[in-house]
Scaffold this active site. Structure first.
Site, short mmCIF file in Angstrom:
data_model
loop_
_atom_site.label_atom_id
_atom_site.label_comp_id
_atom_site.label_asym_id
_atom_site.label_seq_id
_atom_site.Cartn_x
_atom_site.Cartn_y
_atom_site.Cartn_z
N CYS A 155 13.06 -2.76 7.50
CA CYS A 155 12.01 -1.90 8.35
C CYS A 155 11.81 -2.48 9.62
CB CYS A 155 10.87 -1.64 7.42
SG CYS A 155 10.06 0.08 8.01
N PRO A 184 -15.79 -15.04 -25.01
CA PRO A 184 -15.82 -14.17 -23.95
C PRO A 184 -15.10 -12.82 -24.54
CG PRO A 184 -15.26 -16.11 -23.00
CD PRO A 184 -15.40 -16.33 -24.36
N HIS A 209 13.18 0.52 2.89
CA HIS A 209 12.53 -0.50 2.07
C HIS A 209 13.42 -0.49 0.60
CE1 HIS A 209 9.07 -1.51 4.24
NE2 HIS A 209 9.24 -0.41 5.01
N TYR A 255 -3.39 -7.79 3.48
CA TYR A 255 -4.05 -9.46 3.29
C TYR A 255 -5.00 -9.39 2.24
CZ TYR A 255 -2.56 -10.79 8.04
OH TYR A 255 -1.95 -11.23 9.00
N GLU A 294 13.37 -2.83 -1.71
CA GLU A 294 12.72 -3.47 -2.48
C GLU A 294 12.16 -2.95 -3.40
OE1 GLU A 294 11.94 -3.16 0.64
OE2 GLU A 294 9.75 -3.45 1.14
N1 GLN Z 1 5.70 -1.12 12.36
C1 GLN Z 1 6.95 -0.47 11.99
C2 GLN Z 1 6.95 0.97 12.06
O1 GLN Z 1 6.00 1.59 11.95
C3 GLN Z 1 7.70 -0.86 10.90
C4 GLN Z 1 7.07 -0.47 9.67
C5 GLN Z 1 7.54 -1.17 8.47
O2 GLN Z 1 7.88 -2.43 8.54
N2 GLN Z 1 7.13 -0.70 7.21
O3 GLN Z 1 8.19 1.64 12.44
#
Ligand code: GLN
Length: 547
Positions: A393, A191, A519, A54, A521
């Site tokens: 994930c 600036p 992941h 966040y 990405e």
């Molecule tokens: N919270 C889940 C875990 O720890 C997925 C983690 C995530 O999406 N990076 O396995």
């Protein structure tokens, strides 16, 4: 001899220093140089692993499992040099190792100080990256924060010393500033003048200025800036606002000859520039036809940076599939409250009266219980309506929970992350992890190989059995349920090499419903989209009938 480029920023934050540094890296790679990127972060956290998405945006993960600042993601998208733990230097790490050495008595009784001990530690970490590969030509070091911040002083001081020690033809300073526009449309250089003064007070004379401005600065303004800052006027560049994509920025800098000026300052013989991949990427950008709307169902929806690499990868996939990808950000809490998920997923976010909405659903990674049931509803909706679904994930774990609850009829199917006492823990910790108490101690981090099964979407996407992607999670598909899950139709489409862990599941009788435990990405690039993102968007495009 390595060359160093220190990229600093002034006036205010969020000027796009990371993108500027990365774009310069892309241009130098286009000239055939081997470039390595380093980020110095003035915060006291040892790494970004414990920071809230966040507040700080996504945690970027490297092959060797470092949890770093999201700027490393920019580097990975624009440049191709290796990125590892060594490429992310934080104040926390620097102090941690200096204090450790002090406790070990390695300073031989001397008083340990910011200068020279902290600055020496910073310098030795930067030099270590330079020496890691014998063929590294240039190291670009981005210094986080803004000149004038108390926190960045040791990093700027280390840069000053390195520039002095390496000599001005081997190390230069590139400074990024803001040229604001005041009422009446006038552009103000003051600036920038002050920001360069602040750099000079630190003992660093910038060699190159990159001015962030609404429009291209004219010759007279550049001359004025040059006059006040001791920077040559041919070394004052504009990073103007683009309405295309940030990936055009290397080309915008190229048109202004940024790479030529930098190479001249560094005494590197100018080589022929090959930017073909960037030009073809922009051609693909301009020739996209039609639009697909992807619902991203997650919990950190207010901050774009929280899922930065996922959003970028979707954009890359759109380039490759010839369509514009519109991101429809859906807070999973909204789905939790809805009786019928179609009323949320079938509408534009925030406008429930709007007609049919998303063409595909993506559930990204995440931690913690909040919003989980909304994500399960989204997965069930995509499974039933045959809308393409991509789970990353946590998004894969959600697919498994939905299958347990809604296909196998185990209403309490859950991950032990969310319900420790469920009778159907379809996602759980591995046996040997259960007693590990140290936070982070059980996290599976960094790259590893997955092996795809014949006849699956994942194998079709990668085109080869061995899939090398990065992990950041703690929980796993629970092997206890493998038989029941597969017998009822859920496809285990990829596993670790030894078969012990599930890496990918796919829905049967569905155009494209796939979840991965890793992941993908993090390795997607504008010039080469991640294979799963590409095929997900292709499935959405084809289902929508866009040709
Ligand atoms: N919270 C889940 C875990 O720890 C997925 C983690 C995530 O999406 N990076 O396995």
């Amino acid at each position: 001899m390595n060359k160093f480029i220190f990229v600093s920023g002034g006036v205010c934050s969020s000027l796009g220093k990371g993108v500027a540094a990365s774009s310069l890296g892309a241009l130098l790679e286009g000239r055939g140089l081997n470039v390595r990127m380093v980020k110095c972060d003035p915060y006291i956290n040892v790494d970004a692993g414990t920071m809230s998405p966040y507040q700080h945006g996504e945690v970027y993960v490297t092959d060797d499992g470092a949890e770093t600042d999201l700027d490393l993601g920019n580097y990975a998208r624009f440049t191709s040099g290796r990125l590892s733990k060594a490429n992310s230097i934080t104040t926390g790490q620097v102090y941690d190792s200096v204090i450790r050495k002090e406790r070990e008595g390695r300073y031989l009784g001397r008083c340990v100080q910011v200068i020279p001990h902290i600055t020496d530690e910073i310098k030795s970490r930067i030099l270590a990256v330079a020496r890691e590969d014998a063929d590294t030509d240039v190291v670009i070091v981005e210094i986080g924060g803004t000149v004038g911040d108390i926190e960045s002083i040791p990093f700027l001081e280390a840069a000053r010393q390195l520039i002095h020690e390496a000599g001005r033809t081997n190390a230069i300073s590139v400074h990024l500033t803001l040229i604001p526009e005041v009422a009446g449309g006038e552009l103000k250089t003051k600036p920038t003048q002050h920001s360069v003064k602040a750099m000079q007070e630190m003992g660093i004379q910038p060699d190159v200025l990159i001015c962030r401005a609404p429009v291209m600065l004219d010759e007279a303004t550049r001359r004025k800036i040059a006059l006040f800052t001791n920077v040559e006027s041919d070394a004052v560049f504009t990073s103007y606002n683009v309405d295309t994509t940030i990936y055009e920025i290397p080309l915008i800098f190229f048109d202004q000859k940024l790479d030529q000026v930098v190479l001249k300052r560094l005494g590197v013989e100018s080589r022929h520039a090959n930017l073909t991949p960037w030009y073809s990427m922009m051609e693909r950008f301009a020739s996209r036809k039609g639009k697909v709307r992807i619902g991203i169902v997650g919990k950190y929806m207010d901050l774009h940076d929280a899922y930065k690499s996922v959003y970028e990868a979707l954009f890359h996939a759109g380039l490759e599939c010839g369509v514009e990808v519109e991101l429809v950000k859906i807070d999973s809490a909204r789905l939790e409250e809805a009786d019928d998920p179609a009323t949320v997923l079938g509408s534009v976010a925030g406008d429930p009266s709007a007609p049919a909405g998303v063409d595909g659903v993506l559930v990204p990674g995440g931690f913690g219980q909040r919003g989980i049931n909304g994500m399960v509803k989204a997965a069930a909706w995509a499974r039933q309506t045959k809308a393409p679904y991509f789970g990353i994930c946590l998004g894969m774990q959600i697919m498994v929970i939905d299958w347990g609850r809604n296909v196998l009829g185990w209403k309490d199917a859950d991950s032990t992350e969310f319900d420790q006492d469920t009778k159907h823990p379809v996602i759980s910790l591995l046996e040997d992890q259960v007693d590990v108490k140290d936070y982070g101690g059980t996290m599976r981090l960094g790259h590893s190989l997955a092996v795809g099964e014949p006849g699956t979407h994942i194998l079709a996407a990668y085109g080869e059995k061995k899939i090398d992607e990065r992990h950041r999670h703690r929980y796993e598909f629970s092997n206890k349920y493998r038989a029941e899950m597969t017998e009822s139709g859920l496809r285990i489409a990829a596993k670790t090499g030894d078969g012990s862990l599930v890496e990918c599941v796919e829905w049967p009788d569905h155009p494209w419903g796939l979840g991965v435990q890793f992941h993908p990405e993090f390795k997607s690039k504008p010039t080469a989209a991640g294979p799963l993102f590409r095929d997900f968007i292709a499935a959405v495009r084809d289902r929508k009938g866009i040709v």
